[in-house]
Design a protein around this motif. Structure first.
Motif, PDB file in Angstrom:
ATOM      1  N   ILE A  58       0.817  -1.180  -0.144  1.00 31.69           N
ATOM      2  CA  ILE A  58      -0.019   0.256  -0.080  1.00 31.69           C
ATOM      3  C   ILE A  58       1.108   1.048   0.015  1.00 31.69           C
ATOM      4  CG2 ILE A  58      -1.871   1.283   1.174  1.00 31.69           C
ATOM      5  CD1 ILE A  58      -2.689  -1.269  -0.353  1.00 31.69           C
ATOM      6  N   SER A 111      -3.741   1.117   7.150  1.00 33.11           N
ATOM      7  CA  SER A 111      -5.216   0.812   7.394  1.00 33.11           C
ATOM      8  C   SER A 111      -5.953   2.115   7.698  1.00 33.11           C
ATOM      9  CB  SER A 111      -5.441  -0.305   8.334  1.00 33.11           C
ATOM     10  OG  SER A 111      -5.107  -0.082   9.722  1.00 33.11           O
ATOM     11  N   CYS A 117      -7.297   3.586   4.511  1.00 27.79           N
ATOM     12  CA  CYS A 117      -8.779   2.524   4.096  1.00 27.79           C
ATOM     13  C   CYS A 117      -9.860   3.475   4.993  1.00 27.79           C
ATOM     14  CB  CYS A 117      -8.350   1.174   4.343  1.00 27.79           C
ATOM     15  SG  CYS A 117      -9.826   0.260   3.857  1.00 27.79           S
ATOM     16  N   ARG A 118      -9.533   3.498   6.253  1.00 23.58           N
ATOM     17  CA  ARG A 118     -10.705   3.825   6.959  1.00 23.58           C
ATOM     18  C   ARG A 118     -11.053   5.471   6.582  1.00 23.58           C
ATOM     19  NH1 ARG A 118      -7.720   1.017  11.018  1.00 23.58           N
ATOM     20  NH2 ARG A 118      -6.906   2.794  11.716  1.00 23.58           N
ATOM     21  N   ARG A 145     -13.042   5.175   3.474  1.00 20.74           N
ATOM     22  CA  ARG A 145     -14.553   4.610   3.586  1.00 20.74           C
ATOM     23  C   ARG A 145     -15.218   5.651   4.132  1.00 20.74           C
ATOM     24  NH1 ARG A 145     -13.410  -1.896   3.874  1.00 20.74           N
ATOM     25  NH2 ARG A 145     -15.614  -1.866   3.786  1.00 20.74           N
ATOM     26  N   ILE A 180     -10.251   2.519  -2.762  1.00 17.51           N
ATOM     27  CA  ILE A 180     -11.053   1.953  -2.207  1.00 17.51           C
ATOM     28  C   ILE A 180     -11.519   0.492  -2.719  1.00 17.51           C
ATOM     29  CG2 ILE A 180     -13.594   1.594  -1.696  1.00 17.51           C
ATOM     30  CD1 ILE A 180     -13.720   4.631  -1.383  1.00 17.51           C
ATOM     31  N   PHE A 219      -8.316  -1.666  -1.391  1.00 16.59           N
ATOM     32  CA  PHE A 219      -8.329  -1.896   0.157  1.00 16.59           C
ATOM     33  C   PHE A 219      -9.509  -2.971   0.540  1.00 16.59           C
ATOM     34  CE2 PHE A 219      -7.034   2.726   0.832  1.00 16.59           C
ATOM     35  CZ  PHE A 219      -5.627   2.335   0.930  1.00 16.59           C
ATOM     36  N   GLU A 220     -10.673  -2.975  -0.270  1.00 21.22           N
ATOM     37  CA  GLU A 220     -11.779  -3.870   0.217  1.00 21.22           C
ATOM     38  C   GLU A 220     -11.314  -5.654  -0.046  1.00 21.22           C
ATOM     39  OE1 GLU A 220     -15.349  -2.797  -1.464  1.00 21.22           O
ATOM     40  OE2 GLU A 220     -15.447  -1.026  -0.014  1.00 21.22           O
ATOM     41  N   ILE A 238      -7.724  -5.628   2.687  1.00 18.61           N
ATOM     42  CA  ILE A 238      -8.023  -5.479   4.368  1.00 18.61           C
ATOM     43  C   ILE A 238      -8.255  -6.905   4.944  1.00 18.61           C
ATOM     44  CG2 ILE A 238      -9.570  -4.578   5.948  1.00 18.61           C
ATOM     45  CD1 ILE A 238      -7.314  -2.645   5.562  1.00 18.61           C
TER      46      ILE A 238
END
Length: 354
Positions: free
Chosen positions: A123, A182, A185-186, A189, A247, A250-251, A254
């Motif tokens: 990432i 991470s 990602c959070r 989202r 996104i 990441f999905e 993760i």
């Protein structure tokens, strides 16, 4: 007492593996965590045994630190059958890294490059592979700071969210951490929602608040200008496109990362998940049209809430990446150039690193 019980169980197991990682604390001291992994019955146990201040992170100094730490509790490196480190040369170097020195004490010693660290590098590489990606995560950080660092701006945000939701729950963007990928990602989202369902998005709320701040006369001119520029950059279609690219990635990644950090994980299941994630990314590697349609649909729904609309441009603003790569000369369509320079570049960076 707890430490003594951990050591006792590691001794009874007859063998153990070790995990070592270090990071700077708030006072800028390098703190090294030493953890054991051993088996009790049919269950693998993972326990932290020591936190040590490190003054020298060379392979030899870390080897001496580990050796001394084990000696203090009555264990030796010859009982250590394996390790799990990150990919840094001082830790995982084949000829001169810490793992090489540990193999000298036990030739059958098994070194494992921590795959959670591998995913972090995946990432990190992808997030800095092109200017559009760097701008995206820089923008997320700026948005976080502009609200979280001012009680006055945060109050505007809270009042807006209370009007919208009926409660004072603080829904904020998360600051992007350098070591916690991470958090990216959070943050994404929370801003845009999930790839297939954006009903929880806060994107339009941020744009509304940024516009309110930029027009409010009770804020300083510099604050109003900053809010205006953030709103402009957030409203760019290229920003939205790049966000959905990440996104989608990441999905897929993760769930693998979460499982790799699960106590007592199944090694074969972990490898199956890694292989499946790789296959999933390969499958979407040239499916830019789906991301484009998702971004267009998101813009249509967001525009219902916004006074200043977002436009899907006929052409894109293309910036050169750090390596000054350019699209092939025969490609003149701006959408296709965006796909080649940004989408394909990011996906290929993930696939080459995973």
């Amino acid at each position: 007492m707890v430490k003594n019980e951990i050591v006792k169980r590691a001794k009874n197991a007859g063998m153990f593996s070790v995990q070592i990682d270090s990071t700077q604390d708030i006072s800028a001291n390098d703190q090294c965590a030493i953890a054991f992994r051993y088996v009790v019955g049919d269950r693998a146990k993972e326990r932290l045994v020591r936190l040590v201040n490190v003054n020298n992170s060379s392979d030899k100094c870390l080897h001496s630190l580990l050796q001394n730490s084990l000696a203090e509790i009555g264990l030796t490196l010859s009982q250590c059958i394996g390790d799990s480190f990150d990919g840094a040369a001082n830790m995982s170097g084949v000829y001169s890294g810490l793992q090489a020195l540990m193999k000298a004490a036990r030739p059958s010693h098994i070194h494992t490059w921590c795959y959670a660290h591998v995913l972090h590098l995946v990432i990190s590489d992808a997030s800095s592979e092109c200017v559009a990606a760097i701008n995206l995560f820089g923008l997320l950080n700026e948005m976080c700071l502009v609200f979280n660092d001012s009680y006055k701006r945060m109050k505007v945000w809270e009042e807006h969210m209370q009007t919208k939701t009926g409660n004072k729950k603080r829904l904020r963007l998360e600051r992007i951490g350098q070591t916690r990928w991470s958090s990216r990602c959070r943050a994404l989202r929370k801003l845009l929602g999930n790839y297939a369902d954006q009903s929880s998005e806060l994107f339009s709320d941020f744009l509304i608040i940024l516009q309110d701040v930029s027009e409010a006369t009770d804020f300083k001119g510099s604050v109003r200008y900053e809010a205006h520029k953030l709103g402009e950059n957030l409203r760019k279609f290229e920003t939205i496109l790049m966000a959905f690219i990440f996104i989608r990635i990441f999905e897929i990644i993760i769930p693998v990362s979460d499982y790799l950090q699960t106590p007592g994980l199944d090694i074969m299941q972990a490898w199956r998940m890694i292989n499946k994630a790789t296959e999933s990314i390969e499958k979407i590697s040239r499916d830019f049209n789906d991301i484009y349609e998702t971004a267009c649909g998101f813009v249509v729904r967001a525009n219902y809430k916004l006074e200043v609309k977002i436009f899907v441009p006929n052409s894109f603003s293309i910036s050169t990446s750090r390596s000054s790569r350019s699209a092939p000369e025969h490609i003149t369509d701006k959408k296709k150039i965006f796909e080649v320079l940004y989408h394909n570049t990011v996906i290929d960076a993930v696939l080459s690193s995973i």
